[in-house]
Design an enzyme around this catalytic site. Structure first.
Site: not given
Ligand code: EPU
Length: 419
Positions: A400, A118, A123, A23-24, A308
């Protein structure tokens, strides 16, 4: 609203499960199709709610979509008319923010609803936006929308990301591939899904080096072309089925998987007492006749233990022979499965971002509520080691991220059905 019912009176699972596309990885790759001037053909895209939402989003922009009998999707972004993602789509899927980089990179404009908070944490997307501003974009927030513009092409820049962010890295890669000059992304995420996106973009004609490391160097090119590509297997789906085998003391093989993507997770399965055998595309776990040992773990960015898989290991520890501690360092509110597991008899105490777990021999079936995707998966696992029936409400969270979940569980001998 659908409920998922888990009743595993037979106990042991057996056989094999085919793992779907990730998915991701599929989501950013689908968004990256916006960068191509000619059609892309994508294979191994999982049939999931988030993918459907992404296809709606692309369709709403004027992207042409064709599905063939082999489940490949042809995506034609030569016809993009509307460079925006509206609130109704972004609110159902935060990953919609991933259209920002490609739209800005290719068209110099994008309007994307700002994702709200969320269930698993606040996030924010500040790192995505700061990086794009460094590349010369003007970014304003108007009526809850991020409005991004650039005069001509974005300009390459050196960007040091203050924390490791998966979609942040992906968005900035997609913004940079068509920029003028060189972009250096430091402290980049190294998750296999980021690597898959980068490799897809390279196939389309992008110039990216350092793939798989925390420093990506992107030399902007003028255009990208459509290609054929297959998405990598879903390492988290694979890990979830392995956890199902571990808690039920079963032997199970997951096929169509890349074991290298699960290094830290397989180490923890072995620490928990499982025998693991891998081939290039399969993993067999054998936990027959043994109770799980408790394992302490800390969630961290790849290649360390993934957030995850935290909820699934929580259930393993909940029925393990002893005490353990799980520390969640990625998201501030990712223990929402704990009160639900407690309703099933798990003994877990939360202290800040740590959970102390005291293993019990078996859980008890109950009606529980799914709160996010991985929390829901953990409730299905809990149902497999619970006496009696477990009913999981708000099952749309599971849809999802887990393709054909009932069919896959039936095939390995578990009673999981929809009511
Ligand atoms: N963060 C910030 N600022 C930003 C971006 C991130 O503070 O601009 C913080 C977030 O709040 C969090 C940390 O950085 O505390 C890491 O978040 P990240 O951005 O890596 O998460 P994401 O990209 O929103 C993806 C996956 C998630 C997975 C995380 C961590 C996708 C679509 N989603 O989320 O997947 O848990 O990386 O590996 O790729 C899931 O599949 O169930 C899922 C939640």
């Amino acid at each position: 609203m659908d409920k998922l019912v888990v009743d595993n009176s037979q106990g042991v699972l057996s056989g094999s499960v085919d793992i779907s596309g990730s998915k991701n990885a599929a989501l950013p790759i689908l968004m990256a199709c916006l960068l191509a001037e000619t059609p892309v053909k994508l294979g191994n895209v999982p049939h999931l709610m988030d993918v459907t939402t992404t296809l709606h989003l692309l369709g709403s922009m004027g992207v042409g979509l064709l599905f063939d009998e082999n489940r490949c999707i042809e995506i034609d972004a030569s016809t993009v008319l509307h460079k925006q993602a509206t609130y109704d789509l972004v609110k159902t899927m935060r990953a919609s923010i991933l259209v920002l980089g490609p739209l800005l990179g290719r068209f110099g404009e994008a309007k994307v609803s700002l994702p709200g908070g969320c269930a698993i944490g606040t996030r924010p997307v500040n790192i995505h936006l700061d990086g794009m501003q460094k590349m010369g974009a003007q970014i304003d927030v108007e009526n809850g929308y991020i409005v991004a513009r650039s005069q001509g092409r974005l300009k390459g820049a050196e960007i040091v990301m203050p924390m490791v962010t998966v979609t942040g890295t992906e968005n900035l890669i997609m913004a940079a591939v068509l920029a003028e000059g060189t972009t250096i992304l430091r402290n980049a995420a190294r998750e296999p899904e980021v690597t898959d996106l980068a490799q897809f973009l390279v196939k389309m004609g992008a110039n990216i080096t350092g793939i798989g490391t925390d420093t990506l160097v992107i030399e902007g090119v003028c255009r990208l072309k459509g290609v054929e590509y297959a998405v990598i297997p879903d390492r988290i789906e694979a890990g979830t089925y392995l956890a199902a085998a571990a808690i039920t003391q079963s032997k199970l093989t997951v096929n169509k998987v890349n074991p290298q993507h699960l290094g830290a997770v397989l180490d923890k399965f072995m620490e928990a007492g499982a025998k693991i055998k891998t081939t290039a595309e399969s993993i067999t776990i054998d936990m027959r006749g043994r109770r799980l040992k408790p394992v302490n773990l800390v969630t961290e960015p790849y290649p360390l233990f993934p957030t995850d898989m935290q909820a699934q290991f929580m259930v393993m520890n909940a029925v393990a022979d002893g005490d353990s501690v799980i520390e969640e360092t990625i998201f501030e509110n990712r223990f929402m499965h704990v009160p639900e597991l407690a309703r099933m008899g798990a003994q877990i105490e939360i202290d800040g971002n740590s959970a102390k777990i005291r293993g019990v021999p078996r859980l008890k079936g109950a009606t529980v509520m799914a709160t996010d995707l991985r929390a829901s998966a953990s409730l299905v696992l809990a149902g497999l080691v619970a006496e009696g029936e477990t009913v999981i409400e708000r099952v749309y969270h599971i849809d999802r991220g887990y393709e054909l979940i009932e069919e896959k569980f039936h095939k390995i001998g578990a009673q999981v059905f929809r009511r």
